[in-house]
Design a protein around this motif. Structure first.
Motif, mmCIF file in Angstrom:
data_model
loop_
_atom_site.group_PDB
_atom_site.id
_atom_site.type_symbol
_atom_site.label_atom_id
_atom_site.label_comp_id
_atom_site.label_asym_id
_atom_site.label_seq_id
_atom_site.Cartn_x
_atom_site.Cartn_y
_atom_site.Cartn_z
ATOM 1 N N MET A 1 0.844 -1.186 0.000
ATOM 2 C CA MET A 1 0.000 0.000 0.000
ATOM 3 C C MET A 1 0.884 1.242 0.000
ATOM 4 S SD MET A 1 -3.297 0.834 2.421
ATOM 5 C CE MET A 1 -2.461 0.570 3.981
ATOM 6 N N ARG A 2 0.455 2.268 -0.729
ATOM 7 C CA ARG A 2 1.155 3.556 -0.744
ATOM 8 C C ARG A 2 0.550 4.454 0.331
ATOM 9 N NH1 ARG A 2 0.170 2.707 -6.020
ATOM 10 N NH2 ARG A 2 -1.355 4.407 -6.144
ATOM 11 N N ILE A 3 1.346 4.780 1.327
ATOM 12 C CA ILE A 3 0.880 5.537 2.487
ATOM 13 C C ILE A 3 1.595 6.879 2.519
ATOM 14 C CG2 ILE A 3 0.678 5.578 5.004
ATOM 15 C CD1 ILE A 3 1.020 2.447 4.850
ATOM 16 N N LEU A 4 0.842 7.962 2.570
ATOM 17 C CA LEU A 4 1.430 9.296 2.704
ATOM 18 C C LEU A 4 1.292 9.759 4.144
ATOM 19 C CD1 LEU A 4 1.411 12.234 0.279
ATOM 20 C CD2 LEU A 4 0.705 12.664 2.638
ATOM 21 N N LEU A 5 2.406 10.159 4.733
ATOM 22 C CA LEU A 5 2.435 10.665 6.102
ATOM 23 C C LEU A 5 2.802 12.135 6.072
ATOM 24 C CD1 LEU A 5 2.558 10.394 9.237
ATOM 25 C CD2 LEU A 5 4.943 9.677 8.949
ATOM 26 N N ALA A 6 1.910 13.004 6.528
ATOM 27 C CA ALA A 6 2.164 14.441 6.611
ATOM 28 C C ALA A 6 2.420 14.800 8.067
ATOM 29 C CB ALA A 6 0.974 15.226 6.071
ATOM 30 N N THR A 7 3.599 15.380 8.343
ATOM 31 C CA THR A 7 3.948 15.675 9.732
ATOM 32 C C THR A 7 4.812 16.918 9.846
ATOM 33 O OG1 THR A 7 5.106 14.849 11.699
ATOM 34 C CG2 THR A 7 5.912 14.068 9.570
ATOM 35 N N ASP A 8 4.530 17.732 10.857
ATOM 36 C CA ASP A 8 5.362 18.892 11.183
ATOM 37 C C ASP A 8 6.459 18.524 12.173
ATOM 38 O OD1 ASP A 8 3.863 21.416 9.977
ATOM 39 O OD2 ASP A 8 2.340 20.044 10.752
ATOM 40 N N ALA A 9 6.447 17.296 12.670
ATOM 41 C CA ALA A 9 7.471 16.814 13.603
ATOM 42 C C ALA A 9 8.287 15.727 12.914
ATOM 43 C CB ALA A 9 6.805 16.259 14.865
ATOM 44 N N TRP A 10 9.576 16.006 12.706
ATOM 45 C CA TRP A 10 10.443 15.034 12.029
ATOM 46 C C TRP A 10 11.886 15.352 12.372
ATOM 47 C CZ3 TRP A 10 8.863 10.623 10.303
ATOM 48 C CH2 TRP A 10 9.655 9.844 9.451
ATOM 49 N N GLU A 11 12.768 14.451 12.020
ATOM 50 C CA GLU A 11 14.189 14.669 12.260
ATOM 51 C C GLU A 11 14.651 15.964 11.578
ATOM 52 O OE1 GLU A 11 15.485 11.016 10.538
ATOM 53 O OE2 GLU A 11 15.459 9.960 12.464
ATOM 54 N N PRO A 12 15.543 16.738 12.180
ATOM 55 C CA PRO A 12 16.372 16.397 13.345
ATOM 56 C C PRO A 12 15.747 16.705 14.705
ATOM 57 C CG PRO A 12 17.074 18.495 12.462
ATOM 58 C CD PRO A 12 15.963 18.015 11.562
ATOM 59 N N GLN A 13 14.441 17.015 14.757
ATOM 60 C CA GLN A 13 13.810 17.179 16.065
ATOM 61 C C GLN A 13 13.981 15.887 16.866
ATOM 62 O OE1 GLN A 13 9.706 18.550 16.008
ATOM 63 N NE2 GLN A 13 10.062 19.613 14.080
ATOM 64 N N VAL A 14 14.095 16.019 18.177
ATOM 65 C CA VAL A 14 14.247 14.852 19.049
ATOM 66 C C VAL A 14 13.129 14.891 20.088
ATOM 67 C CG1 VAL A 14 15.758 13.622 20.643
ATOM 68 C CG2 VAL A 14 16.742 14.891 18.726
ATOM 69 N N ASN A 15 12.139 14.045 19.912
ATOM 70 C CA ASN A 15 11.050 13.933 20.888
ATOM 71 C C ASN A 15 10.299 12.629 20.638
ATOM 72 O OD1 ASN A 15 9.085 14.468 18.748
ATOM 73 N ND2 ASN A 15 9.666 16.623 18.929
ATOM 74 N N GLY A 16 9.344 12.342 21.497
ATOM 75 C CA GLY A 16 8.616 11.087 21.389
ATOM 76 C C GLY A 16 7.801 10.962 20.117
ATOM 77 N N VAL A 17 7.271 12.091 19.624
ATOM 78 C CA VAL A 17 6.490 12.057 18.386
ATOM 79 C C VAL A 17 7.373 11.627 17.226
ATOM 80 C CG1 VAL A 17 5.064 13.384 16.793
ATOM 81 C CG2 VAL A 17 4.987 13.885 19.244
ATOM 82 N N ALA A 30 9.468 -2.265 6.211
ATOM 83 C CA ALA A 30 9.894 -3.661 6.370
ATOM 84 C C ALA A 30 8.767 -4.636 6.022
ATOM 85 C CB ALA A 30 10.365 -3.899 7.807
ATOM 86 N N MET A 31 7.518 -4.193 6.188
ATOM 87 C CA MET A 31 6.358 -5.017 5.826
ATOM 88 C C MET A 31 6.069 -4.969 4.325
ATOM 89 S SD MET A 31 3.693 -3.934 8.851
ATOM 90 C CE MET A 31 4.135 -4.009 10.591
ATOM 91 N N GLY A 32 6.772 -4.090 3.590
ATOM 92 C CA GLY A 32 6.573 -4.019 2.148
ATOM 93 C C GLY A 32 5.743 -2.848 1.671
ATOM 94 N N HIS A 33 5.346 -1.960 2.571
ATOM 95 C CA HIS A 33 4.549 -0.800 2.174
ATOM 96 C C HIS A 33 5.460 0.325 1.680
ATOM 97 C CE1 HIS A 33 1.003 -2.640 3.943
ATOM 98 N NE2 HIS A 33 1.721 -2.899 5.028
ATOM 99 N N GLN A 34 4.942 1.171 0.793
ATOM 100 C CA GLN A 34 5.647 2.370 0.354
ATOM 101 C C GLN A 34 5.150 3.544 1.202
ATOM 102 O OE1 GLN A 34 5.762 2.974 -4.017
ATOM 103 N NE2 GLN A 34 4.697 1.012 -4.140
ATOM 104 N N VAL A 35 6.078 4.285 1.770
ATOM 105 C CA VAL A 35 5.698 5.407 2.637
ATOM 106 C C VAL A 35 6.349 6.685 2.117
ATOM 107 C CG1 VAL A 35 5.595 6.300 4.986
ATOM 108 C CG2 VAL A 35 5.601 3.814 4.597
ATOM 109 N N GLU A 36 5.533 7.690 1.864
ATOM 110 C CA GLU A 36 5.995 9.008 1.456
ATOM 111 C C GLU A 36 5.808 9.952 2.639
ATOM 112 O OE1 GLU A 36 7.017 11.966 -1.771
ATOM 113 O OE2 GLU A 36 7.406 9.856 -1.309
ATOM 114 N N VAL A 37 6.906 10.497 3.163
ATOM 115 C CA VAL A 37 6.830 11.387 4.320
ATOM 116 C C VAL A 37 6.971 12.828 3.852
ATOM 117 C CG1 VAL A 37 7.852 12.036 6.532
ATOM 118 C CG2 VAL A 37 7.822 9.625 5.825
ATOM 119 N N VAL A 38 5.991 13.665 4.195
ATOM 120 C CA VAL A 38 6.055 15.095 3.922
ATOM 121 C C VAL A 38 6.379 15.775 5.251
ATOM 122 C CG1 VAL A 38 4.865 17.099 2.984
ATOM 123 C CG2 VAL A 38 4.310 14.814 2.132
ATOM 124 N N SER A 39 7.580 16.369 5.345
ATOM 125 C CA SER A 39 8.080 16.851 6.629
ATOM 126 C C SER A 39 8.789 18.193 6.477
ATOM 127 C CB SER A 39 9.038 15.809 7.226
ATOM 128 O OG SER A 39 10.053 15.482 6.290
#
Length: 364
Positions: A1-17, A30-39
């Motif tokens: 599955m092609r999954i798009l993740l939109a996030t304002d929290a990403w590296e190099p930030q360091v926190n639990g999110v 690792a499960m075989g999904h394609q992930v597009e991260v917008v950060s």
């Protein structure tokens, strides 16, 4: 599955999110999904006032649109409520795309701790933001109940995990990094900022030594106020794991987190956790044998810290081993709301056709 993740929290930030999102992306791939991260690291940014380590993206709407079109996601998750999250939300609403969201930070309480903004205003914004979401993912039953009382809908559980290989009990061959300090060692790890309520911990009358690992805007103020406390600065990886493993008690005084990954990291090293009965600790600690809760959100933390000294570190570690990042990623997948196959194919075909029409030069 092609999954798009939109996030304002990403590296190099360091926190639990960030740790949660980056690890879940690894598991999904690792499960075989394609992930597009917008950060934020993909855009021009400016430092957030009073929180310069956090970079806020600007001019994101049209670039995010193009990312949607190029990737043609089958499922969309919006992790945060900042500029990137707002752009992705607007696109999903305008294009009638199903999407999910998650609630990582008690944003209204966080803002009220820093600015003269009433809680009601913060919750009004958060309800508006999450209302079109097909599922709002939260980490604990307490947060689910709290948000339900505030009028949020479509709330689903999304577990958390811990790396039990990196965070492990101190081995006999490994040095005690706190050997030079009076025992017991009471440790805090995380952002050194007002919303973390660290002063409530540092002001306790406890034996031994208090240690604070982390950086943040309140570090200098607290170091001046509590000169007997050891401030180590930011640590990561094996060095961070060693700080957890060599401590006697981990203290989590925050009242604004929704989970607190550092709780599991400490437990994975065998270090018991003392905390207030707030979202996160109240869902993890009772009945675990891995920590002790204070009596109330303002009293009893000292007694909880001292009681933690009597807990069996082997039992603390065993409890942490019940949490895994694979289970966390599987929870995330179950909560996603992908388009039905025929509908998504028709949608992206139609969108590509419209884009071609708009780009076609006008006749002379």
């Amino acid at each position: 599955m092609r999954i798009l993740l939109a996030t304002d929290a990403w590296e190099p930030q360091v926190n639990g999110v960030v740790r949660t999102l980056t690890r879940v992306v690894q598991e999904l791939k690792a499960m075989g999904h394609q992930v597009e991260v917008v950060s934020p690291d993909q855009f021009k940014t400016f430092p957030l006032p009073t929180y310069p380590e956090i970079k806020v993206a600007i001019g994101v709407y049209e670039p995010v649109q193009e990312r949607f079109k190029a990737f043609e996601p089958e499922a969309i998750h919006i992790a945060t409520e900042g500029p990137i999250g707002l752009a992705a939300r607007r696109i999903c609403v305008e294009w009638k795309l199903p999407f999910t969201t998650s609630y990582h930070t008690r944003f209204p309480e966080y803002v009220s701790a820093r600015l003269p903004v009433p809680l009601a205003a913060g919750y009004a914004y958060m309800k508006w933001f999450h209302k079109p979401s097909g599922r709002l993912m939260v980490a604990t039953p307490t947060m689910r109940d709290e948000l339900s009382r505030h009028g949020f809908r479509n709330i689903s559980s999304w577990s958390r995990g811990v790396d039990t290989e990196l965070f492990h009990p101190r081995r006999p061959t490994e040095p005690d990094i706190f050997a030079h300090l009076p025992r017991p060692i009471f440790l805090y790890v995380g952002r050194v900022a007002v919303e973390k309520n660290i002063d409530a911990f540092l002001g306790l009358d406890l034996p031994g030594t208090k240690v604070v690992v982390g950086d943040g805007p309140q570090k200098e103020e607290l170091a001046l106020k509590h000169p007997q406390v050891v401030f180590t600065g930011f640590k990561s990886g094996a060095e961070l794991a060693a700080h957890y493993g060599c401590a006697d008690v981990f203290v989590f005084p925050s009242l604004t987190d929704t989970f607190g990954l550092v709780i599991l990291e400490a437990m994975a090293t065998g270090t018991p956790v003392a905390a207030y009965p707030a979202p996160g600790p109240i869902d993890i600690i009772p009945g675990s044998g891995a920590g002790v809760l204070a009596k109330t959100a303002t009293e009893g933390l000292r007694e909880a810290c001292l009681e933690c000294l009597t807990l069996d570190r082997g039992r603390v570690r065993a409890f942490a081993e019940t949490f895994s990042w694979k289970n966390c990623a599987e929870d995330f997948l179950r909560n996603l709301q992908p388009y039905p196959e025929p509908e998504k194919t028709r949608f992206w075909r139609r969108l590509r056709r419209l884009a071609r029409v708009r780009r076609r030069p006008k006749a002379a």
